[in-house]
Enzyme design. Structure first.
Site, PDB file in Angstrom:
ATOM      1  CD  GLN A  85      -3.119  -0.416   0.022  1.00 16.80           C
ATOM      2  OE1 GLN A  85      -3.126   0.755  -0.343  1.00 16.80           O
ATOM      3  NE2 GLN A  85      -3.955  -1.311  -0.473  1.00 16.80           N
ATOM      4  CB  SER A  86       4.143   1.880  -1.518  1.00 17.64           C
ATOM      5  OG  SER A  86       4.944   2.987  -1.858  1.00 17.64           O
ATOM      6  CG  ASN A  87       1.434   6.655   1.272  1.00 18.44           C
ATOM      7  OD1 ASN A  87       0.277   6.297   1.059  1.00 18.44           O
ATOM      8  ND2 ASN A  87       1.967   6.676   2.482  1.00 18.44           N
TER       9      ASN A  87
END
Ligand SMILES: *Cc1c(COP(=O)(O)O)cnc(C)c1O
Length: 357
Positions: A85-87
């Site tokens: 779920q990397s920004n």
């Protein structure tokens, strides 16, 4: 007197061209209700969640410089990696697409979240990014040493397809891959300049900056900015993953690389890198009760949403430090909201469970 003036530092940063991707300056606002509720120092928020690219965040500041570097190197694809779920990966994909660059993301399952299209993963999908999902150790951020072979394999594949790839290090922080200068950190020296100018206009004397720290570019840049322009201001990094000894060394390396890249006569030392690691708790990306409560408190008091992985942990830390009497009542604190709110949604079940308790 500070070692450098604002205009001197601005001139140094101008040597690094960037693409316009975001709205600057981001707002600097006083959190009246939260300050009052906590009964300690005055708390302000630097709204880097409002940069305006793909739900905003600190990574879009970095990408203004990095995308320019990709284009200068005539690459037409960008390869990067981080958590599921990397920004960072989302922001990279959005910035890349805007300039006709193909985004290729290696996403590691560093925490126990479903692989469904939600939060940043949904946004990656909307952007039609190439996504490769891999298993990983839980509760730890990805380290380059562990995945070098995988990145190289992807690079080879992309080249075979006729592309010229640019390998962007995680978070755009540590020099490596195709990035020869610490461009992410340089963007945060710039952010520090922006903050000082805003504070000057508001007649605000800042004593502390506090922010969530993960791959080190944000802290490295802010620490260099503070050292160069306002030595009595302290930058407090709240680590979300690594212990302060090993992470401190990484941030120091980034800060020193930044000093070198900007050609500043300035000695950034170990003591300039202040890291708290006691708020990592269960591990990287793992939510807890304090973080859930901090999210709710800021939402109720200010109408601002924090994220569960980074800014929520940093806010839980700020609240705890205020309670412990770390700050003086007359201190002025700036909390950097570094973005990340799309990660609220895939964390919904954990979040609701903690809030119900
Ligand atoms: C990446 C990230 C951070 C940490 O910034 P680094 O420069 O990697 O240390 C903080 N907050 C959010 C929301 C992020 O996505």
């Amino acid at each position: 007197m500070a070692p450098f003036s604002i205009s001197e530092i601005k001139k140094k940063i101008e040597d690094f061209p960037k693409k316009n991707l975001i709205h600057l300056p981001t707002p600097l606002q006083k959190l009246e209700n939260l300050s009052q509720e906590l009964g300690g120092p005055e708390i302000y928020m630097k709204r880097d969640d409002l940069t305006g690219l793909a739900f905003g965040g600190n990574k879009s500041r970095k990408l203004e410089f990095i995308i320019q570097d990709v284009l200068s190197k005539k690459a037409d694809a960008i390869i990067t990696w981080a958590s599921l779920q990397s920004n960072w990966c989302l922001q990279t994909a959005a910035a890349a697409r805007k300039f006709g660059i193909k985004p290729i993301l290696l996403l590691f399952k560093t925490y126990d979240l479903p692989e469904e299209y939600d939060g940043n993963l949904l946004l990656d999908y909307i952007l039609d990014a190439d996504v490769i999902i891999k298993e990983a150790e839980k509760g730890k951020a990805v380290r380059i040493g562990d995945i070098l072979d995988m990145v190289e394999a992807v690079e080879d594949e992309v080249k075979e397809l006729g592309h010229t790839p640019y390998v962007a290090p995680i978070g755009g922080s540590m020099v490596g891959g195709s990035m020869e200068k610490p461009l992410g950190a340089i963007s945060y020296v710039n952010a520090f300049v922006e903050l000082l100018e805003q504070a000057g206009k508001q007649g605000l004397e800042i004593n502390y900056v506090i922010h969530s720290s993960g791959s080190g570019g944000t802290q490295g840049g802010l620490a260099v900015g503070a050292k160069a322009l306002k030595e009595d201001m302290k930058v407090l990094g709240i680590s979300v993953s690594e212990d302060k000894e090993s992470y401190g060394k990484e941030v120091l390396t980034i800060a020193q690389d930044t000093v070198k890249a900007l050609n500043l006569d300035l000695a950034v030392e170990k003591e300039d890198i202040i890291i708290f690691d006691e708020y990592i708790k269960e591990g990287y990306g793992i939510l807890n009760k304090e973080v859930s409560d901090a999210l709710r408190l800021v939402a109720i008091k200010e109408g601002i949403f924090l994220d569960p992985v980074y800014t929520g942990k940093a806010m839980a830390a700020l609240i705890d430090l205020v309670k412990k009497g770390y700050f003086k009542k007359e201190d002025k604190i700036v909390f950097f909201h570094t973005g990340g709110t799309p990660a609220l949604f895939p964390n919904k079940q954990h979040l609701v469970n903690f809030l119900k308790k």
